[in-house]
Design a protein around this motif. Structure first.
Motif, PDB file in Angstrom:
ATOM      1  N   ALA A 553       0.860  -1.189   0.000  1.00 55.71           N
ATOM      2  CA  ALA A 553       0.000   0.000   0.000  1.00 55.71           C
ATOM      3  C   ALA A 553       0.891   1.231   0.000  1.00 55.71           C
ATOM      4  N   LYS A 554       0.323   2.347  -0.454  1.00 55.13           N
ATOM      5  CA  LYS A 554       1.105   3.582  -0.560  1.00 55.13           C
ATOM      6  C   LYS A 554       0.992   4.439   0.704  1.00 55.13           C
ATOM      7  N   HIS A 555      -0.205   4.493   1.287  1.00 55.29           N
ATOM      8  CA  HIS A 555      -0.465   5.394   2.410  1.00 55.29           C
ATOM      9  C   HIS A 555      -0.502   4.640   3.736  1.00 55.29           C
ATOM     10  N   VAL A 556      -0.055   5.318   4.789  1.00 55.31           N
ATOM     11  CA  VAL A 556       0.017   4.702   6.113  1.00 55.31           C
ATOM     12  C   VAL A 556      -1.366   4.310   6.608  1.00 55.31           C
ATOM     13  N   ASP A 557      -2.389   5.171   6.385  1.00 56.76           N
ATOM     14  CA  ASP A 557      -3.711   4.842   6.902  1.00 56.76           C
ATOM     15  C   ASP A 557      -4.306   3.627   6.192  1.00 56.76           C
ATOM     16  N   VAL A 558      -3.918   3.387   4.942  1.00 57.25           N
ATOM     17  CA  VAL A 558      -4.368   2.186   4.247  1.00 57.25           C
ATOM     18  C   VAL A 558      -3.695   0.952   4.861  1.00 57.25           C
ATOM     19  N   MET A 559      -2.413   1.054   5.170  1.00 55.99           N
ATOM     20  CA  MET A 559      -1.722  -0.041   5.844  1.00 55.99           C
ATOM     21  C   MET A 559      -2.340  -0.315   7.212  1.00 55.99           C
ATOM     22  N   ASP A 560      -2.663   0.758   7.937  1.00 56.08           N
ATOM     23  CA  ASP A 560      -3.280   0.595   9.259  1.00 56.08           C
ATOM     24  C   ASP A 560      -4.604  -0.152   9.145  1.00 56.08           C
ATOM     25  N   ALA A 561      -5.435   0.260   8.182  1.00 57.53           N
ATOM     26  CA  ALA A 561      -6.751  -0.367   8.010  1.00 57.53           C
ATOM     27  C   ALA A 561      -6.606  -1.846   7.644  1.00 57.53           C
ATOM     28  N   ALA A 562      -5.639  -2.148   6.787  1.00 57.99           N
ATOM     29  CA  ALA A 562      -5.416  -3.549   6.395  1.00 57.99           C
ATOM     30  C   ALA A 562      -4.950  -4.381   7.590  1.00 57.99           C
ATOM     31  N   GLU A 563      -4.040  -3.830   8.378  1.00 61.78           N
ATOM     32  CA  GLU A 563      -3.533  -4.576   9.530  1.00 61.78           C
ATOM     33  C   GLU A 563      -4.634  -4.822  10.561  1.00 61.78           C
ATOM     34  N   GLU A 564      -5.530  -3.847  10.731  1.00 58.99           N
ATOM     35  CA  GLU A 564      -6.673  -4.056  11.632  1.00 58.99           C
ATOM     36  C   GLU A 564      -7.551  -5.193  11.120  1.00 58.99           C
ATOM     37  N   ALA A 565      -7.754  -5.256   9.801  1.00 59.10           N
ATOM     38  CA  ALA A 565      -8.575  -6.326   9.213  1.00 59.10           C
ATOM     39  C   ALA A 565      -7.904  -7.682   9.418  1.00 59.10           C
ATOM     40  N   PHE A 566      -6.589  -7.750   9.226  1.00 57.26           N
ATOM     41  CA  PHE A 566      -5.875  -9.014   9.427  1.00 57.26           C
ATOM     42  C   PHE A 566      -5.967  -9.461  10.887  1.00 57.26           C
ATOM     43  N   ALA A 567      -5.780  -8.520  11.812  1.00 58.22           N
ATOM     44  CA  ALA A 567      -5.845  -8.862  13.237  1.00 58.22           C
ATOM     45  C   ALA A 567      -7.229  -9.383  13.602  1.00 58.22           C
ATOM     46  N   ALA A 568      -8.272  -8.760  13.044  1.00 58.53           N
ATOM     47  CA  ALA A 568      -9.640  -9.189  13.339  1.00 58.53           C
ATOM     48  C   ALA A 568      -9.917 -10.598  12.831  1.00 58.53           C
ATOM     49  N   GLN A 569      -9.236 -10.993  11.748  1.00 54.12           N
ATOM     50  CA  GLN A 569      -9.427 -12.328  11.172  1.00 54.12           C
ATOM     51  C   GLN A 569      -8.458 -13.365  11.733  1.00 54.12           C
ATOM     52  N   GLY A 570      -7.611 -12.941  12.665  1.00 57.48           N
ATOM     53  CA  GLY A 570      -6.659 -13.882  13.246  1.00 57.48           C
ATOM     54  C   GLY A 570      -5.513 -14.232  12.329  1.00 57.48           C
ATOM     55  N   VAL A 571      -5.196 -13.359  11.370  1.00 59.35           N
ATOM     56  CA  VAL A 571      -4.100 -13.600  10.427  1.00 59.35           C
ATOM     57  C   VAL A 571      -2.854 -12.874  10.931  1.00 59.35           C
ATOM     58  N   ARG A 572      -1.782 -13.601  11.156  1.00 60.59           N
ATOM     59  CA  ARG A 572      -0.542 -12.984  11.636  1.00 60.59           C
ATOM     60  C   ARG A 572       0.190 -12.301  10.480  1.00 60.59           C
ATOM     61  N   PHE A 573       0.805 -11.140  10.773  1.00 59.84           N
ATOM     62  CA  PHE A 573       1.468 -10.364   9.726  1.00 59.84           C
ATOM     63  C   PHE A 573       2.702  -9.669  10.280  1.00 59.84           C
ATOM     64  N   SER A 574       3.581  -9.285   9.364  1.00 58.12           N
ATOM     65  CA  SER A 574       4.709  -8.405   9.671  1.00 58.12           C
ATOM     66  C   SER A 574       4.475  -7.077   8.981  1.00 58.12           C
ATOM     67  N   SER A 575       4.936  -6.009   9.602  1.00 56.34           N
ATOM     68  CA  SER A 575       4.755  -4.666   9.048  1.00 56.34           C
ATOM     69  C   SER A 575       6.108  -4.083   8.684  1.00 56.34           C
ATOM     70  N   ILE A 576       6.254  -3.653   7.423  1.00 50.86           N
ATOM     71  CA  ILE A 576       7.526  -3.108   6.935  1.00 50.86           C
ATOM     72  C   ILE A 576       7.257  -1.696   6.434  1.00 50.86           C
ATOM     73  N   ARG A 577       7.728  -0.696   7.203  1.00 53.72           N
ATOM     74  CA  ARG A 577       7.381   0.706   6.934  1.00 53.72           C
ATOM     75  C   ARG A 577       8.636   1.574   6.897  1.00 53.72           C
ATOM     76  N   GLY A 578       8.438   2.792   6.423  1.00 53.01           N
ATOM     77  CA  GLY A 578       9.561   3.698   6.270  1.00 53.01           C
ATOM     78  C   GLY A 578      10.020   4.333   7.558  1.00 53.01           C
ATOM     79  N   ASP A 579       9.153   4.356   8.603  1.00 55.12           N
ATOM     80  CA  ASP A 579       9.530   5.032   9.845  1.00 55.12           C
ATOM     81  C   ASP A 579      10.174   4.092  10.855  1.00 55.12           C
ATOM     82  N   GLN A 580      10.504   2.871  10.436  1.00 54.18           N
ATOM     83  CA  GLN A 580      11.113   1.903  11.347  1.00 54.18           C
ATOM     84  C   GLN A 580      12.629   2.046  11.348  1.00 54.18           C
ATOM     85  N   THR A 581      13.245   1.697  12.477  1.00 50.36           N
ATOM     86  CA  THR A 581      14.703   1.617  12.508  1.00 50.36           C
ATOM     87  C   THR A 581      15.146   0.414  11.683  1.00 50.36           C
ATOM     88  N   ALA A 582      16.409   0.410  11.318  1.00 49.04           N
ATOM     89  CA  ALA A 582      16.931  -0.692  10.504  1.00 49.04           C
ATOM     90  C   ALA A 582      16.776  -2.023  11.226  1.00 49.04           C
TER      91      ALA A 582
END
Length: 713
Positions: A553-582
C-alpha cells in the motif's frame, strides 16, 4: 494466543457461575498440560490426525474457560497469579505447536467452530477431575430442522417480466433423473467416516487430481487462448463430466475454467455465488470468455437485475433475500467460488447454497456443479462435508448416486485393508482437480499482473463518486471560462484538446501546491482507504489457500486499516514501513521469511519497494496504485527475483468506475511505451506527473463529451 482474545472468548463461552465445582480444579491444569504435550509431540512427528486436532481444540476451549474462571475468582492474588502463570505456559505450547500446522492455527481463531468431537472430549476431561460441564456444553436434543426464514425476500421486477414475457421460458423439470431403489452391498456400513479418513491416510505421493483428457475442441472466443491445464478441465466437461471440486492454487485461472466448462456443458442459465470482493471481476471475466452470453450482477434487492441473462452473479451476503426466486429460475449449472465459505453447515449461507444445489439436482438431469477453492480444508477433514454435499456426492449420512456405485464396484468394505486407498480414488474421480503453480509452470508466465476490479459500495463509494464528479465539474467551469474569454472569438467544433490539456495542467499545479479542493491526489488516497478492507480480505483468502502473501500500500492509513482487518481475522502479519529503525525493519522481514505462522507482509510501496528479498511469497496484493510502472515493478520484484521457485502473480485491486481504473490503464500504456522506446530498459519514458496529467485530461474530456454540445462556443 492473545490474552485479550482469551478473555473475550472465555467470557462468551463460560462464566464461573455456569460451572459447578465438585472438587479442587488444580488437577485440571495437570490434565491440560498432559494433553497439550501429547499434541505437541504429534505435531513434532508430523502426524497431526483428526484426533490430534480434536484434542488440540478441546484443550484450547478448556484453557479459555479456565482462564476466565481464574480471573473472575476472588481470593489470594498470589494464588491467582500462580494459576494464570501455569495456564500461560500451556497457552505458549499451544501457540508454538499451532505454527507447525495451518489447520491447528486456524483452530485458535475467534470464529473457529468447535467440532462435536472437541466438545465431547472437553466434557470428558472435565468429568475426569470431577467438574460438571457448563449448561451450554451439555448437548441438547436436536430440534426438528426448521426451514431457513430470511428477514426479507425479494423478486426483482425483471425476473417477473421474464416469467411473464414467454410461457416457454418456464423451466421444464420433466426430465429430472429418477434413480430406482437398489439393493446395496454397503448399505449397512457407515461410510462417510472412512471416506474422510481415507484422505488423512493418503501418502504424500498420492494423486489429488482426477484423470483429465487432452483438450481438443475450442470454446474460447476469437483472440483468447486457454492454458493447457485450463483446457483439460474444459475438455472433461465437454466429455460429460458434471461435478468438480476445482482446487487449483490461486493464479491458475479457475474463473475462466468454470465459465468455459459451463459453455462446454451448455449449463445455462448459470448461477454463480461468490465473495463480494470478486463479484465485479466475475462479471468482467464472463464478458471476456463468453462474450455472447448475457451476464447480470445482483446488487442489493436486485433492482438492476436482467432477468433474461444467461449468467447470474451474486455474493453470499445477499443470497438470503434472493434464494426464493433463484430456486425457481431453472438454472442448469451452479458455481460456488471460495467454496470453503460454506464449510460450516449450520451457517445460513451454507444452508442456502445447499438448498439451491439440491433444488437444481432434483429438477435438472446432470447439472453442472462446480466448487472453486484453493483451500478445500481449513480446520479439519470434515470441512469436505458441505462441499461434497453441494456437489451431490453425499448427503447427511451416506454417499449418493455415482459415488455409491463406484464404492460398490470396488468390491471392498471398510474392514478390508485396501478399502481406504480405493475409496479415496473413487472420490477423486468424482471430480477433484488440484494443480499447483509448480506443476504447470510451463503454462504460465514467470511474472504476471492480474487486475481484480471491486465495487465501492455504501457511503464511501457514493462520496468518492460525488467527489470525482465535483472535480470534473470544476475543470469544466475552468474550460468554459477560458473558452469564453478567448480574444480570437473563433468558433470551436467539439472539444478543444489543447485547451483541455492547459486546464488539466493548471488543475495539477493547484493540486500539488494544495490550493485546489478535492484533487487527484486526495481522490486516490480516499479510494485507497475505501479499497483497504476489500484488499485485505482478498489477501487473507490468498494466504489461507496459497501460503505467504506480500501486501503493498502507498499510504500509512491504508496499511493501518489492512492490519486491523488481518488482526480481526486472526491472520498474523509483519509490518515493513519507512519510519522503522533498521533493526526493527530487519526483524519484521525475518519474521515473515522464517516464521511459518506469519502469513502476510504489509509493506509500504515506497519504503519496501526496493532493497529487500521476499522470495518466500509468490502472491502479491497491490492495494493501491503507484504513479509509475517502474515503482509497481520494483514492488513485484521483491518476490520475483533469484531464489524464487514459483511463478509470481501480482493481484492489483482496482476500484471499478472511478479514476482508479483510468489510472491503471494509463500506467499500463506508459509501460508499453517505455518497453518499445527503450528496448526493455526499466527506466521510465514518462514521469509520474504525466500519468497524473493524463488522468485529469481523460476525466475532463469524458465530462465535456457527455454534454449535448460539447465545447461549443
Amino acid at each position: 494466543m492473545a490474552r485479550s482474545g482469551q478473555r473475550q472468548a472465555g467470557a462468551r463461552r463460560s462464566s464461573p457461575r455456569n460451572q459447578r465445582r465438585v472438587r479442587s480444579r488444580g488437577d485440571l491444569v495437570s490434565v491440560l498440560a498432559r494433553a497439550v504435550r501429547e499434541v505437541e509431540a504429534a505435531a513434532q512427528r508430523g502426524r497431526v490426525t483428526s484426533s490430534v486436532r480434536t484434542q488440540f481444540q478441546a484443550v484450547a476451549l478448556l484453557l479459555r474457560d479456565e482462564r476466565a474462571r481464574v480471573q473472575a475468582e476472588t481470593g489470594s492474588d498470589s494464588r491467582r497469579a500462580e494459576q494464570l502463570k501455569r495456564l500461560d505456559g500451556i497457552a505458549t505450547i499451544l501457540a508454538t505447536t499451532a505454527v507447525r500446522d495451518a489447520g491447528l492455527l486456524a483452530l485458535l481463531a475467534e470464529d473457529a467452530v468447535a467440532s462435536d468431537a472437541a466438545r465431547a472430549l472437553k466434557r470428558d476431561m472435565l468429568a475426569s477431575v470431577g467438574v460438571e460441564p457448563a449448561p451450554e456444553d451439555v448437548p441438547a436434543p436436536e430440534p426438528a430442522a426448521a426451514p431457513v426464514t430470511p428477514e426479507r425476500r425479494v423478486v426483482p421486477q425483471s425476473v417477473v417480466s421474464r416469467q411473464l414475457a414467454n410461457p416457454f421460458l418456464a423451466p421444464d423439470f420433466s426430465a429430472a433423473p429418477q434413480r430406482p431403489p437398489r439393493a446395496r452391498r454397503l448399505a449397512s456400513w457407515e461410510l462417510l467416516g472412512p471416506l474422510f479418513s481415507s484422505f488423512e491416510r493418503a501418502g504424500g505421493g498420492d494423486s489429488a487430481c482426477m484423470a483429465l483428457p487432452f483438450p481438443t475442441a475450442r470454446y474460447t472466443p476469437a483472440g483468447a487462448e486457454l492454458m493447457a491445464h485450463q483446457g483439460q478441465l474444459v475438455a472433461a466437461a465437454a466429455a460429460g463430466h458434471r461435478t468438480f471440486l476445482l482446487a487449483d492454487e490461486p493464479g491458475l485461472g479457475k474463473t475462466a475454467q468454470a465459465l468455459l466448462a459451463a459453455e462446454a456443458a451448455d449449463a445455462y442459465p448459470l448461477l454463480v455465488v461468490v465473495p463480494n470482493v470478486v463479484k465485479t471481476n466475475w462479471a468482467r471475466e464472463a464478458g471476456r470468455w463468453t462474450p455472447h452470453r448475457g451476464v447480470t450482477v445482483v446488487q442489493g434487492n436486485g433492482d438492476t437485475v436482467d432477468g433474461f441473462a444467461d449468467i447470474v452473479v451474486l455474493n453470499y451476503e445477499v443470497l438470503d433475500r434472493h434464494v426464493g426466486w433463484l430456486g425457481d429460475f431453472g438454472f442448469r449449472g451452479m458455481v460456488v467460488d471460495e467454496a470453503h465459505f460454506i464449510k460450516n453447515k449450520t451457517s445460513q449461507r451454507s444452508q442456502h447454497v445447499l438448498q439451491l444445489s439440491d433444488r437444481i439436482r432434483s429438477r435438472v438431469p446432470r447439472p453442472l456443479l462446480m466448487a472453486l477453492t484453493g483451500t478445500p480444508l481449513i480446520n479439519d477433514i470434515d470441512d469436505f462435508r458441505a462441499i461434497w454435499q453441494f456437489l451431490g456426492w453425499i448427503d447427511d449420512g451416506k454417499p449418493l448416486g455415482e459415488l455409491m456405485d463406484a464404492l460398490e464396484a470396488t468390491g471392498l468394505t471398510p474392514a478390508d485393508p485396501g478399502f481406504y486407498a480405493a475409496a479415496r480414488r473413487c472420490v477423486v474421480d468424482m471430480g477433484i482437480v488440484r494443480r499447483r503453480k509448480v506443476d504447470v509452470a510451463a503454462d504460465i508466465p514467470a511474472r504476471r499482473i492480474a487486475d481484480l476490479p471491486v465495487e465501492l459500495d455504501g457511503a464511501a463509494g457514493r462520496s468518492i463518486r460525488a467527489a470525482e464528479q465535483e472535480l470534473a465539474r470544476r475543470m469544466v467551469v475552468r474550460y468554459d471560462t477560458a473558452l469564453a474569454n478567448r480574444s480570437s472569438g473563433a468558433a470551436v467544433e467539439g472539444v478543444d484538446l489543447e485547451l483541455v490539456r492547459r486546464v488539466a495542467r493548471s488543475e495539477l499545479k493547484d493540486a500539488s501546491t494544495g490550493e485546489a479542493g478535492e484533487n487527484v491526489f486526495s481522490m486516490m488516497r480516499r479510494i485507497g482507504r475505501a479499497k483497504a478492507g476489500l484488499a485485505a480480505d482478498y489477501a487473507a483468502q490468498l494466504a489461507r489457500s496459497a501460503g505467504k502473501v506480500v501486501f503493498f500500500a502507498k499510504h500509512v492509513d491504508v496499511m493501518d486499516a489492512a492490519e486491523e482487518a488481518f488482526a480481526a481475522q486472526g491472520v498474523r502479519f509483519s509490518s515493513i514501513r519507512g519510519d522503522q529503525t533498521a533493526g526493527v525493519r530487519q526483524k519484521n522481514i525475518d519474521a515473515f521469511v522464517n516464521d511459518p505462522g506469519v502469513a502476510i507482509a504489509v509493506c509500504s510501496l515506497t519504503a519496501a519497494g526496493v532493497g529487500i528479498n521476499l522470495q518466500v511469497a509468490s502472491n502479491i496484493v497491490l492495494a493501491e496504485l503507484s504513479w509509475t510502472d517502474a515503482e509497481q515493478t520494483q514492488a513485484i520484484d521483491r518476490s520475483h527475483r533469484i531464489g524464487q521457485t514459483e511463478p509470481v502473480t501480482a493481484w492489483r485491486i482496482i476500484a471499478a468506475q472511478t479514476v482508479d481504473a483510468r489510472i491503471a490503464e494509463l500506467i499500463d500504456s506508459k509501460a508499453g511505451l517505455a518497453a518499445r522506446a527503450l528496448d526493455g530498459s526499466d527506466e521510465e519514458v514518462a514521469a509520474s506527473a504525466d500519468v497524473q496529467l493524463e488522468a485529469l485530461v481523460t476525466l475532463l474530456t469524458d465530462a465535456l463529451s457527455a454534454r449535448p454540445e460539447s465545447g461549443a462556443a
